[in-house]
Design a protein around this motif. Structure first.
Motif, PDB file in Angstrom:
ATOM      1  N   ALA A 153       0.814  -1.050   0.019  1.00 21.97           N
ATOM      2  CA  ALA A 153      -0.086  -0.034   0.044  1.00 21.97           C
ATOM      3  C   ALA A 153       0.874   1.202   0.005  1.00 21.97           C
ATOM      4  O   ALA A 153       0.465   2.165  -0.537  1.00 21.97           O
ATOM      5  N   VAL A 154       2.118   1.097   0.917  1.00 22.17           N
ATOM      6  CA  VAL A 154       2.940   2.466   0.994  1.00 22.17           C
ATOM      7  C   VAL A 154       3.358   2.585  -0.435  1.00 22.17           C
ATOM      8  O   VAL A 154       3.580   3.868  -0.823  1.00 22.17           O
ATOM      9  N   ARG A 155       3.850   1.610  -1.134  1.00 18.64           N
ATOM     10  CA  ARG A 155       4.541   1.570  -2.335  1.00 18.64           C
ATOM     11  C   ARG A 155       3.579   2.329  -3.592  1.00 18.64           C
ATOM     12  O   ARG A 155       4.159   3.117  -4.430  1.00 18.64           O
ATOM     13  N   GLU A 156       2.559   1.810  -3.617  1.00 23.65           N
ATOM     14  CA  GLU A 156       1.517   2.303  -4.408  1.00 23.65           C
ATOM     15  C   GLU A 156       1.228   3.656  -4.373  1.00 23.65           C
ATOM     16  O   GLU A 156       1.060   4.638  -5.154  1.00 23.65           O
ATOM     17  N   TRP A 157       1.056   4.063  -2.908  1.00 26.15           N
ATOM     18  CA  TRP A 157       0.850   5.631  -2.595  1.00 26.15           C
ATOM     19  C   TRP A 157       1.796   6.524  -2.825  1.00 26.15           C
ATOM     20  O   TRP A 157       1.788   7.606  -3.649  1.00 26.15           O
ATOM     21  N   ALA A 158       3.190   5.934  -2.578  1.00 22.73           N
ATOM     22  CA  ALA A 158       4.613   6.776  -3.103  1.00 22.73           C
ATOM     23  C   ALA A 158       4.455   6.780  -4.481  1.00 22.73           C
ATOM     24  O   ALA A 158       5.049   8.030  -5.063  1.00 22.73           O
ATOM     25  N   ALA A 159       4.266   5.756  -5.525  1.00 26.39           N
ATOM     26  CA  ALA A 159       4.314   5.966  -6.889  1.00 26.39           C
ATOM     27  C   ALA A 159       3.361   7.124  -7.227  1.00 26.39           C
ATOM     28  O   ALA A 159       3.508   7.454  -8.490  1.00 26.39           O
ATOM     29  N   SER A 160       2.143   7.227  -6.658  1.00 26.32           N
ATOM     30  CA  SER A 160       1.146   8.006  -7.280  1.00 26.32           C
ATOM     31  C   SER A 160       1.352   9.483  -6.965  1.00 26.32           C
ATOM     32  O   SER A 160       0.768  10.554  -7.112  1.00 26.32           O
ATOM     33  N   ARG A 161       2.504   9.709  -5.919  1.00 26.62           N
ATOM     34  CA  ARG A 161       3.197  11.068  -5.405  1.00 26.62           C
ATOM     35  C   ARG A 161       3.901  11.678  -6.349  1.00 26.62           C
ATOM     36  O   ARG A 161       3.642  12.395  -7.252  1.00 26.62           O
ATOM     37  N   ASN A 162       5.266  11.140  -6.005  1.00 26.96           N
ATOM     38  CA  ASN A 162       6.358  11.813  -6.783  1.00 26.96           C
ATOM     39  C   ASN A 162       7.402  10.970  -6.753  1.00 26.96           C
ATOM     40  O   ASN A 162       7.562   9.740  -5.809  1.00 26.96           O
ATOM     41  N   SER A 163       8.558  11.017  -7.323  1.00 23.83           N
ATOM     42  CA  SER A 163       9.537  10.212  -7.575  1.00 23.83           C
ATOM     43  C   SER A 163      10.542  10.016  -6.497  1.00 23.83           C
ATOM     44  O   SER A 163      11.234   8.947  -5.976  1.00 23.83           O
ATOM     45  N   LYS A 164      10.616  11.156  -5.619  1.00 23.50           N
ATOM     46  CA  LYS A 164      11.554  11.161  -4.467  1.00 23.50           C
ATOM     47  C   LYS A 164      10.854  10.241  -3.442  1.00 23.50           C
ATOM     48  O   LYS A 164      11.592   9.442  -2.678  1.00 23.50           O
ATOM     49  N   LEU A 165       9.451  10.011  -3.260  1.00 27.49           N
ATOM     50  CA  LEU A 165       8.833   9.135  -2.267  1.00 27.49           C
ATOM     51  C   LEU A 165       8.950   7.909  -2.611  1.00 27.49           C
ATOM     52  O   LEU A 165       9.425   6.805  -2.168  1.00 27.49           O
ATOM     53  N   LEU A 166       9.224   7.649  -4.023  1.00 29.20           N
ATOM     54  CA  LEU A 166       9.052   6.232  -4.658  1.00 29.20           C
ATOM     55  C   LEU A 166      10.486   5.804  -4.449  1.00 29.20           C
ATOM     56  O   LEU A 166      10.859   4.555  -4.188  1.00 29.20           O
ATOM     57  N   GLU A 167      11.775   6.496  -4.601  1.00 33.96           N
ATOM     58  CA  GLU A 167      13.073   6.223  -4.159  1.00 33.96           C
ATOM     59  C   GLU A 167      13.178   5.756  -2.834  1.00 33.96           C
ATOM     60  O   GLU A 167      13.843   5.048  -2.369  1.00 33.96           O
ATOM     61  N   ALA A 168      12.474   6.730  -1.916  1.00 35.60           N
ATOM     62  CA  ALA A 168      12.358   6.217  -0.426  1.00 35.60           C
ATOM     63  C   ALA A 168      11.930   4.970  -0.101  1.00 35.60           C
ATOM     64  O   ALA A 168      12.336   4.392   0.856  1.00 35.60           O
ATOM     65  N   VAL A 169      11.123   4.347  -0.971  1.00 32.50           N
ATOM     66  CA  VAL A 169      10.605   2.927  -0.637  1.00 32.50           C
ATOM     67  C   VAL A 169      11.606   1.912  -1.629  1.00 32.50           C
ATOM     68  O   VAL A 169      10.744   0.791  -1.524  1.00 32.50           O
ATOM     69  N   ALA A 170      12.301   2.285  -2.187  1.00 33.92           N
ATOM     70  CA  ALA A 170      13.277   1.317  -3.088  1.00 33.92           C
ATOM     71  C   ALA A 170      13.685   0.104  -2.171  1.00 33.92           C
ATOM     72  O   ALA A 170      14.010   0.412  -0.869  1.00 33.92           O
ATOM     73  N   VAL A 171      13.881  -1.086  -2.673  1.00 27.81           N
ATOM     74  CA  VAL A 171      14.352  -2.085  -2.003  1.00 27.81           C
ATOM     75  C   VAL A 171      15.622  -1.792  -1.604  1.00 27.81           C
ATOM     76  O   VAL A 171      16.413  -1.636  -2.576  1.00 27.81           O
ATOM     77  N   ASN A 172      16.052  -2.081  -0.322  1.00 32.42           N
ATOM     78  CA  ASN A 172      17.445  -1.987   0.027  1.00 32.42           C
ATOM     79  C   ASN A 172      18.028  -3.258   0.708  1.00 32.42           C
ATOM     80  O   ASN A 172      17.355  -4.306   0.525  1.00 32.42           O
ATOM     81  N   ASN A 173      19.162  -3.088   1.146  1.00 32.50           N
ATOM     82  CA  ASN A 173      19.941  -4.381   1.752  1.00 32.50           C
ATOM     83  C   ASN A 173      19.007  -5.148   2.930  1.00 32.50           C
ATOM     84  O   ASN A 173      18.926  -6.486   3.120  1.00 32.50           O
ATOM     85  N   LEU A 174      18.560  -4.535   3.735  1.00 32.37           N
ATOM     86  CA  LEU A 174      17.742  -5.157   4.720  1.00 32.37           C
ATOM     87  C   LEU A 174      16.393  -5.882   4.168  1.00 32.37           C
ATOM     88  O   LEU A 174      16.341  -6.892   4.963  1.00 32.37           O
ATOM     89  N   GLY A 175      15.849  -5.254   3.230  1.00 30.93           N
ATOM     90  CA  GLY A 175      14.813  -6.058   2.785  1.00 30.93           C
ATOM     91  C   GLY A 175      15.179  -7.330   1.913  1.00 30.93           C
ATOM     92  O   GLY A 175      14.583  -8.441   2.198  1.00 30.93           O
TER      93      GLY A 175
END
Length: 235
Positions: A153-175
């Motif tokens: 849900a968070v990633r879908e919301w971030a994608a609908s807002r702006n690219s900076k938010l989408l980058e914030a939820v990009a997959v990281n090493n912890l994931g």
């Protein structure tokens, strides 16, 4: 999973179509349809679709009260885990990434993991030290599944807002560590149901410990993502 390649292909196709006459022969239309079909069903996408189709088989074999059912359940999950890595590798290596594949890949992963967790909760294994504890699998399963639903849900919301938010939820090493411990723990716990394996008293506690570590990493990674989003919103 390489959605930019899909965009480039579309742009190239539209550019060529502008140079062609409006009327095309039936053979040309069939060729175009086949080309679009081949772009849609790439090898990585077929592997991902196979994982989705394997979920009902995982459920059916889990409840089959026979030695082959337990072996088949574990084998299906192991093959699914391998193809999870393989489809991403092929998409990057062979440049076969599509927008549909990028959407379907995490869906297939979540379906397989959620199915395995629910199955283990329905027939909990006994741990040597504590015996059969009703909540032993329910707590990490709820944490992991709840985290995945929230992140989707968070990633879908971030994608609908702006690219900076989408980058914030990009997959990281912890994931990635979270996913690795999930796959290993679930494989161990599914395999521990086979009484022919030696050392079941060691397998179950090891699988449970890794499952709780995975649940902890799930909550931790969710907190990291929320923190990143909050920092972006405050700027």
């Amino acid at each position: 999973m390489g959605s930019e390649n899909k965009i480039d292909d579309v742009g190239w196709y539209n550019h060529d179509s502008q140079d062609q006459p409006l009327s095309t022969s039936p053979s040309m239309q069939i060729h175009n349809q086949q080309q679009q079909h081949s772009k849609f069903l790439t090898l990585p996408t077929v592997l991902t679709l196979g994982r989705v189709a394997a979920v009902p088989l995982l459920v059916a074999t889990f409840y089959a009260d026979s030695w082959w059912g337990r072996t088949a359940t574990t084998s299906i999950f192991i093959v699914a885990a391998i193809t999870d890595w393989l489809d991403g590798y092929l998409a990057r290596k062979m440049k076969l990434g599509t927008a549909f594949g990028a959407f379907l890949d995490p869906v297939a992963d979540k379906l397989m993991v959620a199915a395995a967790l629910i199955l283990l909760c329905s027939r909990p294994l006994e741990v040597a030290l504590s015996g059969e504890v009703p909540w032993l699998f329910t707590v990490p399963a709820t944490s992991i599944i709840g985290r995945e639903i929230t992140m989707s849900a968070v990633r879908e919301w971030a994608a609908s807002r702006n690219s900076k938010l989408l980058e914030a939820v990009a997959v990281n090493n912890l994931g990635k560590w979270k996913t690795a411990t999930q796959m290993i723990s679930l494989t161990i716990l599914l395999a521990a149901r086979d009484s022919s394996l030696e050392g079941p008293g060691i397998l179950v506690p090891s699988g449970v410990i890794l499952l709780y570590i995975s649940a902890g990493l799930s909550i931790w990674s969710l907190a990291v993502y929320v923190s990143k989003i909050w920092k972006v919103l405050l700027k």
